[in-house]
Design an enzyme around this catalytic site. Structure first.
Site, PDB file in Angstrom:
ATOM      1  N   GLU A 490       0.954  -1.489  -0.354  1.00  0.00           N
ATOM      2  CA  GLU A 490      -0.343  -0.071   0.130  1.00  0.00           C
ATOM      3  C   GLU A 490       0.553   1.540  -0.008  1.00  0.00           C
ATOM      4  O   GLU A 490       2.088   1.152   0.840  1.00  0.00           O
ATOM      5  CB  GLU A 490      -0.793   0.216   1.054  1.00  0.00           C
ATOM      6  CG  GLU A 490      -1.746  -1.281   1.380  1.00  0.00           C
ATOM      7  CD  GLU A 490      -2.175  -1.697   2.312  1.00  0.00           C
ATOM      8  OE1 GLU A 490      -2.593  -0.476   3.833  1.00  0.00           O
ATOM      9  OE2 GLU A 490      -3.842  -2.180   2.450  1.00  0.00           O
ATOM     10  N   HIS A 513      -7.606   0.933   1.936  1.00  0.00           N
ATOM     11  CA  HIS A 513      -7.089   0.693   3.257  1.00  0.00           C
ATOM     12  C   HIS A 513      -8.356   2.364   4.125  1.00  0.00           C
ATOM     13  O   HIS A 513      -7.442   2.188   5.136  1.00  0.00           O
ATOM     14  CB  HIS A 513      -6.086   0.347   3.793  1.00  0.00           C
ATOM     15  CG  HIS A 513      -5.809  -0.059   4.914  1.00  0.00           C
ATOM     16  ND1 HIS A 513      -4.888  -0.952   5.237  1.00  0.00           N
ATOM     17  CD2 HIS A 513      -6.795  -0.281   6.062  1.00  0.00           C
ATOM     18  CE1 HIS A 513      -5.310  -1.745   6.229  1.00  0.00           C
ATOM     19  NE2 HIS A 513      -5.751  -1.547   6.820  1.00  0.00           N
TER      20      HIS A 513
HETATM   21  P1  NAI Z   1     -10.316 -11.317  14.788  1.00  0.00           P
HETATM   22  O1  NAI Z   1      -8.503 -11.255  15.317  1.00  0.00           O
HETATM   23  O2  NAI Z   1     -11.049 -10.745  16.037  1.00  0.00           O
HETATM   24  O3  NAI Z   1     -10.515 -12.228  14.402  1.00  0.00           O
HETATM   25  C1  NAI Z   1      -9.812 -12.960  13.466  1.00  0.00           C
HETATM   26  C2  NAI Z   1     -10.815 -13.712  13.804  1.00  0.00           C
HETATM   27  O4  NAI Z   1      -9.954 -14.545  12.427  1.00  0.00           O
HETATM   28  C3  NAI Z   1     -10.185 -15.047  14.722  1.00  0.00           C
HETATM   29  O5  NAI Z   1     -11.676 -15.473  15.080  1.00  0.00           O
HETATM   30  C4  NAI Z   1      -9.145 -16.039  14.001  1.00  0.00           C
HETATM   31  O6  NAI Z   1      -9.151 -17.400  14.730  1.00  0.00           O
HETATM   32  C5  NAI Z   1      -9.657 -16.792  12.242  1.00  0.00           C
HETATM   33  N1  NAI Z   1      -8.495 -16.249  12.148  1.00  0.00           N
HETATM   34  C6  NAI Z   1      -7.221 -16.516  11.618  1.00  0.00           C
HETATM   35  N2  NAI Z   1      -6.999 -16.729  10.600  1.00  0.00           N
HETATM   36  C7  NAI Z   1      -7.989 -17.812   9.855  1.00  0.00           C
HETATM   37  C8  NAI Z   1      -7.621 -18.930   8.523  1.00  0.00           C
HETATM   38  N3  NAI Z   1      -6.630 -18.633   8.072  1.00  0.00           N
HETATM   39  N4  NAI Z   1      -9.200 -19.134   9.055  1.00  0.00           N
HETATM   40  C9  NAI Z   1     -10.189 -19.044   8.909  1.00  0.00           C
HETATM   41  N5  NAI Z   1     -10.076 -18.141  10.506  1.00  0.00           N
HETATM   42  C10 NAI Z   1      -8.837 -17.477  10.400  1.00  0.00           C
HETATM   43  O7  NAI Z   1      -9.421  -9.855  14.257  1.00  0.00           O
HETATM   44  P2  NAI Z   1     -10.674  -8.361  13.347  1.00  0.00           P
HETATM   45  O8  NAI Z   1     -11.052  -7.591  14.786  1.00  0.00           O
HETATM   46  O9  NAI Z   1     -12.388  -9.558  13.232  1.00  0.00           O
HETATM   47  O10 NAI Z   1     -10.249  -7.767  12.115  1.00  0.00           O
HETATM   48  C11 NAI Z   1     -10.211  -8.716  11.381  1.00  0.00           C
HETATM   49  C12 NAI Z   1      -9.020  -8.705  10.418  1.00  0.00           C
HETATM   50  O11 NAI Z   1      -9.658  -7.277   9.917  1.00  0.00           O
HETATM   51  C13 NAI Z   1      -7.826  -7.869  10.955  1.00  0.00           C
HETATM   52  O12 NAI Z   1      -6.918  -8.986   9.644  1.00  0.00           O
HETATM   53  C14 NAI Z   1      -8.027  -6.733  10.361  1.00  0.00           C
HETATM   54  O13 NAI Z   1      -6.583  -6.153  10.533  1.00  0.00           O
HETATM   55  C15 NAI Z   1      -8.122  -6.276   9.685  1.00  0.00           C
HETATM   56  N6  NAI Z   1      -9.363  -4.775   9.786  1.00  0.00           N
HETATM   57  C16 NAI Z   1      -8.812  -3.933   8.795  1.00  0.00           C
HETATM   58  C17 NAI Z   1      -9.822  -2.880   8.704  1.00  0.00           C
HETATM   59  C18 NAI Z   1      -9.871  -1.836   7.762  1.00  0.00           C
HETATM   60  O14 NAI Z   1      -9.750  -1.023   7.861  1.00  0.00           O
HETATM   61  N7  NAI Z   1      -9.601  -2.643   6.466  1.00  0.00           N
HETATM   62  C19 NAI Z   1      -9.742  -2.588   9.965  1.00  0.00           C
HETATM   63  C20 NAI Z   1     -10.324  -3.296  11.212  1.00  0.00           C
HETATM   64  C21 NAI Z   1      -9.539  -4.757  10.956  1.00  0.00           C
END
Ligand code: NAI
Length: 630
Positions: A490, A513
């Site tokens: 990015e 993003h």
């Molecule tokens: P979180 O940590 O609460 O949830 C992630 C989930 O994914 C967990 O339940 C984990 O067990 C699961 N997981 C991990 N690897 C996996 C795989 N290979 N297969 C299946 N499940 C898997 O995180 P949250 O807060 O829900 O955020 C999710 C994503 O969104 C993160 O990568 C975060 O960086 C991103 N994000 C993006 C934003 C944006 O501006 N686009 C803003 C906020 C978060």
């Protein structure tokens, strides 16, 4: 024999937060046509006198004249003032009561309203020195007792001369007339009290500043209600953190400094030396070297989600807690995903682009409602789970897959494998975290396993998707549409070009993003992080800390709390308890949690203990940090 100590405390804007005559005006001038104007004149006269810029007596005459007050206004005034006692005065009632013999209220205000307020805090009536009103036969306030020296210019000096106190005299007040007592040689020390108002010309003269009564007591080694004056806690907030956070920290009484951008390692090393709390976003790197200079640092607040800009392990070794905002922008990401799901299934992005080029393409072909469609959520964490709820509310049928067992919300169906989810879903959306092993977790095989003409979204992390495979899947028509918010590479700034093979593809929504970038999210973060930090500072709670053993402690009631952070090596807890036993400490509660690196032990003890215990606890081998709360 040690010398007697006397404490001279001012009333208006010191004992109470306000100027009583201004408050009296609010009451006596109610219904008056030009009330605001008169009140302003009264305020100007008060400030003129307090800043030492005009004759006090003259000002007082004018103010009483403008006030048109009556005896009947005094009771409502007293009721108001009772609610406006300064916070640190309220907290330290025990000091005021215990030291009542040595405390004098010296004020140019009036006994009629001062006495009922201060006596509630144990102040002795005979130690209250102030003016008194004169009334006419109808109870109107028409003047003051002119014989009273406090109604005269330099009245406080004259009064102190008559009192002729034998001992050390300390004056605490916000006004110039309070400073003048010291200037006249009648007090040993003057403390400018700035909790309610800070007057520049008083500050300029004062050799001591007391932002609260706690600070005054702390400096003079007198008993205080809290373990440490909050104004001594310095907070440094970088990277334009939302003003709400600044406000919350200031309200708590901390000293807050802000910097608009990030700081370099060298700048940080210099600035961090006397900082207790630092707030950063994603750009500031808190490295091992920075932490080596962070002598006073207790907490790091990451006002974002990610914490890989912080050396968490070194922070832990140094007993520094780190807090972030893991779900303050969850809702923002979810709303964008929902919007994109609808836009993609109606081909809105391409239709809108064509319209901008003058092309009218009215057709229902390829446009679908999302109701009853199958949404496959990969990663059922904060975002995935929240999306599940909203998508169901819109009538979608939700499937999810996660590598760990998660609470199934609503009617969402759990898939045992990713394959199972891909085969069934009309929409596949990624919400996995960015751990290394997730690099390219979604590639050729996964796209191939999806339904023909399905829709794909990635708002998680750029590196989890193999972009060339996605491009092929779109070009071949396997994927009918996609929304991508995150990319393996990015641009670092808005000035840099965005380079990607995804550019120019039809029915692909690209966003920079911004999934979590909303005002609401920023404000949520600005509430969430300071709260966690204050709970740690005030109570020792580490719940939701990123690096520390998480403990949620009960409220501290009628006890003192010993907070001990040590290296997690065998025997430390035993040593702590030996020290407590040796000092015959009465334990009310003890809480312990460890992780690989540190042990965190909280012991609530009965207030009547031998102070030696504090010294002994600090001496225990492997102690990283020790503090006490009450
Ligand atoms: P979180 O940590 O609460 O949830 C992630 C989930 O994914 C967990 O339940 C984990 O067990 C699961 N997981 C991990 N690897 C996996 C795989 N290979 N297969 C299946 N499940 C898997 O995180 P949250 O807060 O829900 O955020 C999710 C994503 O969104 C993160 O990568 C975060 O960086 C991103 N994000 C993006 C934003 C944006 O501006 N686009 C803003 C906020 C978060």
């Amino acid at each position: 024999m040690s010398k007697e100590k006397y404490f001279i405390i001012d009333f208006d804007s010191t004992f109470t937060q306000v100027e009583a005559l201004d408050e009296l005006g609010e009451i006596s001038l109610q219904g008056e046509e030009n009330k605001d104007e008169i009140l302003q004149q009264i305020k100007d006269l008060t400030n003129g006198a307090m800043d030492g810029k005009s004759s006090f007596t003259e000002g007082l005459v004018k103010r009483l004249d403008l006030l048109k007050a009556n005896k009947k206004h005094l009771q409502p005034l007293i009721s108001t003032l009772q609610t406006k006692v300064s916070e640190s005065v309220k907290r330290n009632k025990e000091f005021l009561t215990t030291y009542a013999d040595s405390i004098f209220i010296v004020s140019s205000g009036f006994k009629e309203f001062i006495t009922p307020i201060v006596t509630e805090y144990g102040i002795k009536e005979e130690n209250i020195y102030a003016n008194t009103f004169r009334y006419d036969e109808n109870g109107n306030i028409i003047g003051f007792d002119e014989e009273n020296v406090l109604s005269l210019d330099k009245g406080k000096i004259k009064l102190l001369e008559t009192l002729a106190l034998q001992g050390d005299v300390y004056v605490l007040g916000d006004g110039y007339t309070d400073y003048e007592i010291k200037e006249a040689g009648l007090a040993n020390k003057f403390y400018a009290f700035t909790e309610n108002i800070s007057r520049d010309n008083v500050i300029a003269k004062a050799e001591h500043i007391a932002p609260s009564l706690d600070e005054f007591l702390y400096q003079n080694k007198l008993p205080m209600a809290i373990s440490y004056p909050k104004n001594r806690i310095k907070v440094l907030l970088l990277e334009n953190i939302h003003p709400k956070a600044v406000e919350l920290f200031r309200k708590e009484g901390y000293q807050v400094e802000t910097v608009a951008g990030a700081l370099s390692e060298e700048e940080l090393i210099e600035r961090i030396k006397d900082i207790s709390i630092i707030g950063i976003r994603s750009k500031t790197q808190i490295t091992k070297k920075v932490l080596e200079h962070a002598n006073k640092l207790m907490c790091i607040g990451a006002f974002c989600i990610g914490t890989n800009q912080i050396d968490l392990s070194t922070a832990l070794d140094a007993g520094i807690t780190v807090f972030n905002a893991p779900f303050s922008n969850t809702r923002s990401v979810v709303e964008l995903a929902i919007g994109q799901i609808i836009m993609l299934s109606r081909d809105i992005f391409d239709k809108s682009s064509k319209m901008h080029q003058g092309k009218w393409d009215k057709s229902a072909a390829g446009s679908n409602e999302i109701r009853d469609k199958k949404l496959g959520i990969v990663g059922y964490g904060n975002i995935g789970a929240q999306l599940s709820v909203l998508a169901e509310a819109l009538g979608m049928v939700v499937y999810y897959y996660d590598v760990v067992e998660k609470l199934q919300l609503g009617n969402a169906r759990k898939c045992e494998t990713l394959q199972e989810l891909l085969e069934v879903s009309d929409f596949v959306t990624l919400h996995v975290d960015g751990r290394k092993s997730n690099t390219n977790m979604f590639g050729e095989a996964e796209f191939a396993a999806m339904k023909d003409g399905a829709i794909f979204l990635n708002l998680s992390r750029g590196h989890v998707v193999d972009v060339p495979s996605l491009v092929n899947a779109i070009k071949s028509g396997k994927i009918r549409g996609a929304a991508v918010d995150v990319f393996p590479e990015e641009p670092a700034t808005n000035a840099e070009e965005f380079v990607s093979e995804l550019r120019g593809l039809s029915n692909v929504i690209l966003t920079p993003h911004i999934g979590g970038s909303t005002s609401e999210a920023q404000e949520n973060i600005a509430h969430f992080v300071p709260r966690r930090i204050m709970e740690y500072i005030n109570a020792g709670n580490t719940y939701q800390s990123v690096n520390f053993p998480n403990i949620q402690l009960p409220e501290l009631r009628d006890a003192h709390r010993l907070i001990h952070i040590h290296k997690n090596v065998p025997g430390v807890l035993a040593n702590i308890n030996n020290v407590l036993a040796k000092n015959h400490v009465n334990i009310e509660g003890q809480y312990l949690k460890t992780n690989e690196q540190v042990g965190y032990v909280i012991t609530d003890i009965n207030k009547g203990y031998n102070k030696q215990v504090i010294h002994d606890l600090k001496q225990i081998q492997h102690t990283i940090k020790f503090r006490m709360l009450y």
